[in-house]
Design a protein around this motif. Structure first.
Motif: not given
Ligand SMILES: [Zn+2]
Length: 246
Positions: A108-110, A113-115, A140-145
């Motif tokens: 859902l986060h992806e 749009a990584h809300v 914990i989203c690797p892309a966001c980190v």
């Molecule tokens: Zn993310």
């Protein structure tokens, strides 16, 4: 997104808004069978989701119609059934709650749009979305980190102490070959930086092999200027500094 159009029974054409995959749970004689259709066209004008018998047959499946039932088989195995309702055969699928695809927080986060996680939590809390599996909280989203990672600060103060006197320590480096030649035909340059005073001398070179000759020039210039001798020359130990003459 692919566009195009498909012809309907009336010969009118309907626009294709997209193409993708559809997953759902089939009900084959009472037991659930996951099904994934590929190359599915999204046609907003269609009132029904239609499955092409032609496409199924071309994929090697057999389709038979008998006693208000349609059976799709792959060899001896029944892969799907459909029941006649009026003029149509409706695919037998598991009921909504069974076939609903459980979406994870990460998915859902992806899709959003990584809300941020608080946004998703409040959506779930306010029943804006349903069918979300929030077991894997905290998210914990690797892309966001990676996206938010920053480089550690380069210290403003140097860690090693400065050389006590001029020419006690001289740093040298060769740069090149540069893509564009200088007017004089040089594609390299060599730098000499006095650690104590930060005095910089630069010579251009046509070839790396001129490094030693340029050093001799620098040495003469620097020693005449300061009345001192070069004690240590620090380099990256590149080939040009490792010749026996050096
Ligand atoms: Zn993310």
């Amino acid at each position: 997104m692919q566009s195009g159009s498909v012809e309907m029974g009336t010969k009118a054409r309907a626009n294709v808004a997209g193409r993708g995959e559809v997953e759902f749970m089939l009900n084959v004689n009472g037991s659930p069978h996951p099904c994934k259709l590929s190359n599915v066209l999204h046609v907003p004008d269609f009132g029904y989701s239609l499955l092409s018998v032609c496409q199924m047959v071309s994929k090697g499946l057999q389709v038979s119609f008998e006693n208000e039932k349609c059976r799709v088989t792959a060899g001896p195995t029944v892969v799907a059934t459909a029941s006649q309702v009026g003029d149509l055969y409706i695919l037998d699928v598991m009921n909504e709650s069974f076939s609903a695809h459980v979406v994870t927080l990460q998915t859902l986060h992806e899709r959003m749009a990584h809300v941020n996680v608080q946004g998703i939590a409040s959506m779930i809390h306010n029943n804006v979305v349903s069918g979300i599996n929030s077991d894997n909280h905290p998210l914990i989203c690797p892309a966001c980190v990676f996206g938010k990672a920053t480089r550690s600060v380069i210290p403003k103060q140097r860690s090693s102490s400065r050389a006590k006197n001029c020419l006690d320590l001289v740093h040298s480096d060769v740069c090149g070959p540069l893509e564009v030649q200088s007017i004089g035909g040089s594609r390299y340059f060599i730098t000499f930086v006095d650690d104590h005073s930060n005095w910089v001398v630069v010579y251009t070179m046509r070839n790396k092999s001129e490094a030693f000759a340029k050093y001799k020039l620098y040495e003469k210039l620097a020693q005449t200027h300061t009345g001192r001798k070069v004690k240590v020359l620090r380099t990256d130990r590149g080939g040009e500094y490792l010749w026996t003459e050096f």
